[in-house]
Structure formats: C-alpha cells, structure tokens
Scaffold this active site. Sequence first.
Site, PDB file in Angstrom:
ATOM      1  CD  GLU A 264      -2.535   1.295   2.679  1.00 41.58           C
ATOM      2  OE1 GLU A 264      -3.569   1.990   2.730  1.00 41.58           O
ATOM      3  OE2 GLU A 264      -2.103   0.650   3.653  1.00 41.58           O
ATOM      4  CE  LYS A 330      -8.482   1.827   3.120  1.00 40.11           C
ATOM      5  NZ  LYS A 330      -7.373   2.113   4.063  1.00 40.11           N
ATOM      6  CB  CYS A 382      -5.050  -0.942   4.586  1.00 37.47           C
ATOM      7  SG  CYS A 382      -4.438  -0.738   6.278  1.00 37.47           S
TER       8      CYS A 382
END
EC number: 2.3.1.269
Length: 517
Positions: A264, A330, A382
């Site tokens: 990430e 995301k 994440c």
Amino acid sequence: MTKKSFFSLGRLLLAVPAGAIATLTFAPYNYWLLAPVSIALLLWLLQAQTVKRSGLIGFLWGLGLFGTGISWVHVSIDTFGGMPKIASVFLMSSLISYLALYPAAFGALFNRFNRGRPFHQLMLSGPVIWLLLDWVRGWALTGFPWLWMGYGQIDSPLASLAPILGVEGITLALVLISGALVASVVYRNWKPLMVPVLIMALTWAANTVSWVVPDPTKNLDVALIQGNVPQELKWLPSERWPTLMKYTDLTRENWDADIIVWPEAAIPALEAHLPTFLQNLDSAARNNNSTVITGVLDQKEDGQYFNNILTLGKNAYGPYQYDKATRYSKHHLLPFGEFVPFGDLLRPIAPLFNLPMSSFSRGDLVQPNLEASGYSIAPALCYEVAFSEQVRKNVNIDTDLLLTLSNDAWFGTSIGPFQHMEIAQMRALELGKPLIRSTNTGITAVVDHTGQIIKQIPQFETAVLRATITPTEGLTPYTTLGSWPLYFYSLWSLTLSMILIRRRSGRFRDTRPVETE
C-alpha cells in the site's frame, strides 16, 4: 460489607479479566478454546441481574476485551500522531469506552427481555442480540468490525462454517455453545448440551464438503515485495528516490514472476508527480511479460485525494497513461487516518488531524476486478479487508484470487499486524479464494483457499516472498448468499422468543430472585 455486596462486587471485578482473556483467542496467541470460556463467563455473570447492573457488567467485560485487544491502536496515535501523551491516552480511552458500549448494550438487552426464562435468554434472544450488535458495530461511524469473536476460530473446527455463514456465523455458534454450557451447568439441565453437539456435527459435515475446486492449470507465480521502509522516513522528500530505487531493484531481480506486488502506498509520491517513472516501470514489466501491482496515492484536479491500487505492465489496459489508467480506489477509509470524523471540531485539537492527506475521498463500494497477467483479482486496501460484505460483493465467478495491500508499520511490534493477517485469512476461507498480502513491514504472506498461510516472510526485513498460487473454480455458499441466512435465522429466533413469551412457556424457569443494586 455484607456477603451479598461482596459477591455483587465480585461479579463486577471478574467481568474485566473475563473480557481480557478473549484477546488470547486471536492472533498471535490463537488459544481459540478461550472464546467460549470468555463468553460463558459473561453470560454467567449476567444471570439474575437487573438491567442496569447487566449493562455495567457488559461494559466492564468490553473494557477488558478492547483494552487489551486493540492496544495496538495507541502505538499509531502515540508514535506518529504528534499528540501530547495525555491527549493520546484520552483518545485511546475514548475509543475503548465507545467499543465497550456494545457489550454493555448486550448485557442490558439480555436481561431486559425473557427475564426468568434462561433458556430463551441463552439460546434464543441472547445469541441474536450479540449478532445484531456486532453488525451495528461493523456499521456505525463507518464501522469497526475488529475482534469479532469468530476471527479467533480460524484454526478451530468451527472454521468450517466460514464458507457457509461467514465469520458472523462462527460468532453465532460460539455464543450458542457458551449459552448451552451456562444453561446446563447453572440450571443443571443437560438438554441444552444438544446444541453444541449439533453444531459440532454440522462443522464435521461442512468440513467434508469441497465448496470450490483448485485449478492447477491456472497456477501463477507471484513475488511480493516487502520494502521495510521506516514510517518516520517514508514521506521525507530526501527518501523518495532511495525508496523507489529499492523497490525497483527488488523488482528487477524477479521479472520471471507473473505478478509482482508492492505494498500500500509503496510509491512515496502522488501518482501525477511521477509519470515518467511509472511509464518506464510499465514498459519494463511489459517487456518482461510480467505485471507490477502497486499502491499509490493520487490527487485529482478538483483536489480530491484517493488511495489507489495501480497495475502496470502485462494487463488488458494497454500502455500506462495517467489519464486512462484503470485503478482500484479504496472505499472504506480509516477514521482519523484517511478521513477525520467531525473534522471541523477535531482538526484544531492535534497535529494528527492536520495531515495534508487525512481527508481522502471514497471509491465505489463495488468496483471491477483488477486484471493482471490474464488473472482477475479482487482487491482490498488495508483496513477494508475487515469488511466481509464489501470484499464479498467484489468477488464474482471470474475472480481468480484476492489481493490485499497494507502498511502496518504504523503499529510497530504490536499484536495489530497479526490480527490484521488473521482477518485476511478469514476472507480467503469465506470466499474460497487464495489471497496474497503485500505489506511494507509485514506480515507479507500467501494464504490458500482454506484460510491457511502457506508461506510468509519475517516482519521488519527487506525481503521478497516468492510463491506459486493455485486459483479455484466455483463459489462458496457465503459468496453467493452473504449474511442472508443469518438475517433469516435472527428473525426466526426473535419471533419464536416473542411467541414463547406470550405463551408464558419455557422448558425451565429461573426462580432465583434478581440481585438488586
């Protein structure tokens, strides 16, 4: 102090360690048998209590669980937040207290309904109340589904329920088992023990079924790059090119892999600032018949920030162009890390809330799978991997594997990265898909479709994990149905409980007086 007051105080004092031992069921400890012990202790402590005292017992149990189980959050706040110690302790205490409100609500609701009918409490309404409150915790204020009790069962026999009912189904089974144990011991009635017997029979039967089929003809070789870049150096301008060269050099040594994965935000700059670097990396990957997948931050012309995953090289999108590149953005943002709840109120309080990129924009809930080297990949960035329904909705019949990128350097040597890894394992098991996980400092690992780690590299080392992945064909029941079976079970259980209340019936009643304040 009277004897009655002594035992009343003892219940309150026991609630904290009863909750704390539940932390030992999760990674890295994995003492999964302690889960029903912890829950059973809570249910026992709630017997013959007033609604108010039940809420207090539940709150103290929650303080024990979350005070120990999410202690890793303080590492991030205290080390990288730039707050005075007293402010970081206050923020952490507030978070723990907020999360403890859910067990408090469970305790209060547990004795609000069906009092005097322990079978109804322990076997009908109680487990469903627990499940409903878990769902609320996973949704309210953007959601925090961490430490759902089912996660700690990834290595237990109950894990075989995950492809059918998901982690929530495992949690329900745990509460039912715990309730049956309390009902049989406290009220000396063996009949409730039939419930855990039936659950274990179901887990055995589920374990004999192959919901998906591995397809060795689609094997692929992956290289997961763990850069091990210290968080305090990551975004320094002087470290930008050394970091990029580190990842580039490690990639150059692994061009024979089908897919090479960076963590990430591995690129310590905005995507729009590095077009030449990305074009060169794309060209090199394409020339070597490989694909590079990396995390990268981006800012659009309108000022919106996004946390993205980008594929370069051998893919269906053609040569890299910033304006035409296909990205995964995301969706589920991390509170206080990627956006600030109640920002106008909180931003003046501490430097933590004044990070220039602490207000990201969301991507869509459901996005197309990424395509890399001919494989279809469902990504999660994440924190997103903790949201089972979101990950499930992004898996389809063509999905070959799951991908999650993370940077757990924020949490140092705490237990947080281990819990995060365990959650990723559960997603692989639920969905019957292999999972690859690339992180900055660890845990970087490959998980098979049964949720077992088949290969990993040590934390806090610069290293490359090479592994062969076998995609699967087919869909698990959970992939197809999600939580709908649990919704119907909850409705049935609560309806049956209300019917039995109206009939004033029950297999046995608790005739003990309710303990007063």
